[in-house]
Design a protein around this motif. Sequence first.
Motif, mmCIF file in Angstrom:
data_model
loop_
_atom_site.group_PDB
_atom_site.id
_atom_site.type_symbol
_atom_site.label_atom_id
_atom_site.label_comp_id
_atom_site.label_asym_id
_atom_site.label_seq_id
_atom_site.Cartn_x
_atom_site.Cartn_y
_atom_site.Cartn_z
ATOM 1 N N UNK A 30 0.829 -1.209 0.000
ATOM 2 C CA UNK A 30 0.000 0.000 0.000
ATOM 3 C C UNK A 30 0.861 1.257 0.000
ATOM 4 N N UNK A 31 1.932 1.251 0.793
ATOM 5 C CA UNK A 31 2.836 2.409 0.833
ATOM 6 C C UNK A 31 3.456 2.648 -0.535
ATOM 7 N N UNK A 32 3.880 1.562 -1.193
ATOM 8 C CA UNK A 32 4.475 1.686 -2.530
ATOM 9 C C UNK A 32 3.477 2.294 -3.518
ATOM 10 N N UNK A 38 1.278 9.464 -5.462
ATOM 11 C CA UNK A 38 1.629 10.848 -5.142
ATOM 12 C C UNK A 38 2.426 11.486 -6.277
ATOM 13 N N UNK A 39 3.385 10.722 -6.809
ATOM 14 C CA UNK A 39 4.178 11.218 -7.948
ATOM 15 C C UNK A 39 3.271 11.452 -9.152
ATOM 16 N N UNK A 106 -4.165 6.838 -8.104
ATOM 17 C CA UNK A 106 -4.110 5.556 -7.380
ATOM 18 C C UNK A 106 -4.052 4.394 -8.364
ATOM 19 N N UNK A 107 -4.827 4.484 -9.435
ATOM 20 C CA UNK A 107 -4.787 3.439 -10.469
ATOM 21 C C UNK A 107 -3.396 3.360 -11.093
ATOM 22 N N UNK A 108 -2.808 4.522 -11.358
ATOM 23 C CA UNK A 108 -1.441 4.552 -11.889
ATOM 24 C C UNK A 108 -0.469 3.916 -10.902
ATOM 25 N N UNK A 109 -0.701 4.161 -9.598
ATOM 26 C CA UNK A 109 0.137 3.554 -8.570
ATOM 27 C C UNK A 109 0.061 2.041 -8.587
ATOM 28 N N UNK A 112 1.791 0.811 -12.128
ATOM 29 C CA UNK A 112 3.253 0.953 -12.119
ATOM 30 C C UNK A 112 3.876 0.122 -10.997
ATOM 31 N N UNK A 113 3.189 0.046 -9.859
ATOM 32 C CA UNK A 113 3.723 -0.689 -8.713
ATOM 33 C C UNK A 113 3.412 -2.172 -8.731
ATOM 34 N N UNK A 114 2.836 -2.673 -9.819
ATOM 35 C CA UNK A 114 2.450 -4.082 -9.898
ATOM 36 C C UNK A 114 3.610 -5.039 -9.620
ATOM 37 N N UNK A 115 4.807 -4.814 -10.173
ATOM 38 C CA UNK A 115 5.924 -5.729 -9.867
ATOM 39 C C UNK A 115 6.248 -5.794 -8.383
#
Length: 280
Positions: A30-32, A38-39, A106-109, A112-115
């Motif tokens: 969740x933090x990732x 945020x970016x 959030x969707x972008x997070x 992008x953070x899927x790995x």
Amino acid sequence: MAAKKTKTPQSEMSFLDHLEELRWHLIRSTIAVLVIATVAFVFRKFLFDVIIFGPKDADFISYDILCRISNLVGMEKGCIGEGDLDFIVQSRKVAGQFNAAIWTSITAGVVVGFPYILYEFWKFISPGLYDNERKTSRGFIFIASLLFFMGAFFGYYVITPLSVNFLAGFKISEIIQNEFDIDSFISLVRSSVLAAGIIFELPIIIYFLTKIGLVTPEFLRKNRKYALVIVLILSAIITPPDISTQVIVAVPILILYEVSIIISRIVLKREEKRAKRQMA
């Protein structure tokens, strides 16, 4: 003198210990996602103008490629004409644009953070695997991430422009002007990307189903015709009611199904060899 804390081995952990371990994996994931979100929110102008609203532009790269493919097969339907994408995206709620920025970030997070999400998931389940299973599954994160991003790109560069082109050009009367709500447009892009990304994980899903004995290559081959029907239904769900679009989407999914049969056969052979070694 205080006793030293020692980490409880995974095999000796209680149910509550497993839940605590899972909680920390979820917290880190969740933090990732929030950091990436945020970016994305900071660079929201690029996120919306270039990425989200990219398929709204007639100069979007996919339209040129699809037009050339259509010309090669003797069709003119795939080409974008003047005014075909002449529609307005509007926000009709006071907080509409702010909410869109938050949830799209959030969707972008997540995308992008899927790995990293997969990495945390793998860290949680890997202690329960045999050593040889961990070795053979070492490339799990890379392959699963690659398949997800391939699906996401397919959803963005193929499904989304085809859907936008069809829906923007569909009219029941010349009196009605197309003015789409921002939530509706973003939902189209989001669902196309995420749905395709998840569907492209089919080989990974079949891999694990074969590992636990729920699926065999014979079962997949025997039910190929039913799989074809399911694929066509999925294509109809994630694409507009246009036959050519549904076929374009169905083809790579069918290829993934055939690849999944090969993967299932390889996994089954490895499991049989391992069983024979244990019996020897």
